[in-house]
Write a protein that holds these residues in place. Structure first.
Motif, PDB file in Angstrom:
ATOM      1  N   VAL A  10      52.307 -78.705  -3.526  1.00 26.57           N
ATOM      2  CA  VAL A  10      53.050 -79.157  -4.651  1.00 26.57           C
ATOM      3  C   VAL A  10      53.302 -77.697  -5.431  1.00 26.57           C
ATOM      4  O   VAL A  10      53.507 -77.726  -6.611  1.00 26.57           O
ATOM      5  CB  VAL A  10      51.976 -79.870  -5.814  1.00 26.57           C
ATOM      6  CG1 VAL A  10      52.594 -80.414  -6.736  1.00 26.57           C
ATOM      7  CG2 VAL A  10      51.391 -80.693  -4.933  1.00 26.57           C
ATOM      8  N   ASP A  11      54.089 -76.642  -4.847  1.00 20.87           N
ATOM      9  CA  ASP A  11      54.668 -75.576  -5.267  1.00 20.87           C
ATOM     10  C   ASP A  11      56.012 -75.980  -4.764  1.00 20.87           C
ATOM     11  O   ASP A  11      56.523 -75.117  -3.867  1.00 20.87           O
ATOM     12  CB  ASP A  11      54.009 -74.309  -4.724  1.00 20.87           C
ATOM     13  CG  ASP A  11      54.481 -73.130  -5.376  1.00 20.87           C
ATOM     14  OD1 ASP A  11      55.426 -73.341  -6.267  1.00 20.87           O
ATOM     15  OD2 ASP A  11      54.045 -72.030  -5.273  1.00 20.87           O
ATOM     16  N   PHE A  12      56.496 -76.787  -5.467  1.00 18.07           N
ATOM     17  CA  PHE A  12      58.001 -77.246  -4.912  1.00 18.07           C
ATOM     18  C   PHE A  12      58.940 -75.939  -5.071  1.00 18.07           C
ATOM     19  O   PHE A  12      59.823 -76.078  -4.438  1.00 18.07           O
ATOM     20  CB  PHE A  12      58.507 -78.426  -5.884  1.00 18.07           C
ATOM     21  CG  PHE A  12      59.727 -79.078  -5.403  1.00 18.07           C
ATOM     22  CD1 PHE A  12      59.550 -79.794  -4.223  1.00 18.07           C
ATOM     23  CD2 PHE A  12      60.792 -79.032  -6.026  1.00 18.07           C
ATOM     24  CE1 PHE A  12      60.801 -80.475  -3.735  1.00 18.07           C
ATOM     25  CE2 PHE A  12      62.003 -79.611  -5.460  1.00 18.07           C
ATOM     26  CZ  PHE A  12      62.020 -80.199  -4.308  1.00 18.07           C
ATOM     27  N   ASP A  13      59.068 -75.156  -6.192  1.00 12.18           N
ATOM     28  CA  ASP A  13      59.919 -74.338  -6.395  1.00 12.18           C
ATOM     29  C   ASP A  13      59.796 -73.260  -5.083  1.00 12.18           C
ATOM     30  O   ASP A  13      61.004 -72.753  -4.383  1.00 12.18           O
ATOM     31  CB  ASP A  13      59.628 -73.304  -7.631  1.00 12.18           C
ATOM     32  CG  ASP A  13      59.984 -74.095  -8.767  1.00 12.18           C
ATOM     33  OD1 ASP A  13      60.861 -74.929  -8.683  1.00 12.18           O
ATOM     34  OD2 ASP A  13      59.726 -73.951 -10.048  1.00 12.18           O
ATOM     35  N   LYS A  14      58.628 -72.717  -4.880  1.00 16.03           N
ATOM     36  CA  LYS A  14      58.596 -71.867  -3.674  1.00 16.03           C
ATOM     37  C   LYS A  14      58.960 -72.528  -2.329  1.00 16.03           C
ATOM     38  O   LYS A  14      59.744 -72.101  -1.314  1.00 16.03           O
ATOM     39  CB  LYS A  14      57.044 -71.511  -3.392  1.00 16.03           C
ATOM     40  CG  LYS A  14      56.898 -70.445  -2.272  1.00 16.03           C
ATOM     41  CD  LYS A  14      55.262 -69.789  -2.385  1.00 16.03           C
ATOM     42  CE  LYS A  14      55.335 -68.734  -1.299  1.00 16.03           C
ATOM     43  NZ  LYS A  14      54.159 -68.078  -1.234  1.00 16.03           N
ATOM     44  N   SER A  15      58.769 -73.936  -2.217  1.00 10.88           N
ATOM     45  CA  SER A  15      59.305 -74.607  -0.945  1.00 10.88           C
ATOM     46  C   SER A  15      60.768 -74.596  -1.081  1.00 10.88           C
ATOM     47  O   SER A  15      61.327 -74.096   0.073  1.00 10.88           O
ATOM     48  CB  SER A  15      58.795 -76.093  -1.171  1.00 10.88           C
ATOM     49  OG  SER A  15      59.293 -76.785  -0.087  1.00 10.88           O
ATOM     50  N   ILE A  16      61.425 -74.702  -1.898  1.00 13.70           N
ATOM     51  CA  ILE A  16      62.995 -74.763  -2.108  1.00 13.70           C
ATOM     52  C   ILE A  16      63.360 -73.410  -1.670  1.00 13.70           C
ATOM     53  O   ILE A  16      64.336 -73.265  -1.036  1.00 13.70           O
ATOM     54  CB  ILE A  16      63.502 -75.206  -3.623  1.00 13.70           C
ATOM     55  CG1 ILE A  16      63.086 -76.750  -3.723  1.00 13.70           C
ATOM     56  CG2 ILE A  16      64.792 -74.687  -3.822  1.00 13.70           C
ATOM     57  CD1 ILE A  16      63.723 -77.436  -2.786  1.00 13.70           C
ATOM     58  N   ASN A  17      62.773 -72.218  -2.174  1.00 12.10           N
ATOM     59  CA  ASN A  17      63.251 -70.887  -1.806  1.00 12.10           C
ATOM     60  C   ASN A  17      62.832 -70.623  -0.537  1.00 12.10           C
ATOM     61  O   ASN A  17      63.777 -69.937   0.056  1.00 12.10           O
ATOM     62  CB  ASN A  17      62.483 -69.869  -2.707  1.00 12.10           C
ATOM     63  CG  ASN A  17      62.723 -69.915  -4.303  1.00 12.10           C
ATOM     64  OD1 ASN A  17      63.798 -70.191  -4.451  1.00 12.10           O
ATOM     65  ND2 ASN A  17      61.851 -69.316  -5.002  1.00 12.10           N
ATOM     66  N   CYS A  18      61.900 -71.078   0.089  1.00 13.76           N
ATOM     67  CA  CYS A  18      61.654 -70.842   1.488  1.00 13.76           C
ATOM     68  C   CYS A  18      62.626 -71.704   2.376  1.00 13.76           C
ATOM     69  O   CYS A  18      63.152 -70.997   3.587  1.00 13.76           O
ATOM     70  CB  CYS A  18      60.273 -71.333   1.907  1.00 13.76           C
ATOM     71  SG  CYS A  18      58.826 -70.499   1.384  1.00 13.76           S
ATOM     72  N   LEU A  19      63.149 -72.757   2.012  1.00 14.69           N
ATOM     73  CA  LEU A  19      64.153 -73.527   2.602  1.00 14.69           C
ATOM     74  C   LEU A  19      65.680 -72.820   2.616  1.00 14.69           C
ATOM     75  O   LEU A  19      66.361 -72.701   3.442  1.00 14.69           O
ATOM     76  CB  LEU A  19      64.265 -74.925   2.223  1.00 14.69           C
ATOM     77  CG  LEU A  19      63.355 -75.824   2.546  1.00 14.69           C
ATOM     78  CD1 LEU A  19      63.402 -77.359   1.935  1.00 14.69           C
ATOM     79  CD2 LEU A  19      63.125 -76.250   3.988  1.00 14.69           C
TER      80      LEU A  19
END
Length: 95
Positions: free
Chosen positions: A31-40
């Motif tokens: 549930v660390d969506f911002d980090k997930s988006i940055n990784c993508l």
């Protein structure tokens, strides 16, 4: 300082893309969506860079072959042969 070859740089970009996609999945589940988006975003940038490097490699390979072509051709034949060779190399990248 190590200097990467073109092949090593391509492999590095592909490995970094895979790593970032894995990180995106892990962080999405955490549930660390911002980090997930940055990784993508980072994964996509590495994918694009790998594609550019593969195209550069294809052009370099074509150039090496073109350098050995004869200097004198029938009118238009040299350019056509160069274009055909470059298209063939790029098909291997895009195919």
């Amino acid at each position: 300082m190590n200097v990467l070859t073109l092949d090593e740089a391509i492999l590095h970009c592909k490995a970094a893309e895979e790593h970032e996609r894995t990180e995106a999945a892990i962080n999405y589940d955490a549930v660390d969506f911002d980090k997930s988006i940055n990784c993508l975003k980072c994964a996509e940038e590495h994918r694009q860079l790998a594609e550019w490097l593969e195209r550069l490699k294809a052009f370099e390979e074509a150039y090496e072959e073109i350098k050995s072509f004869p200097l004198v051709w029938e009118e238009g034949q040299g350019i056509k042969k160069c274009i055909d060779l470059i298209e063939k190399k790029l098909k291997g990248v895009n195919g």
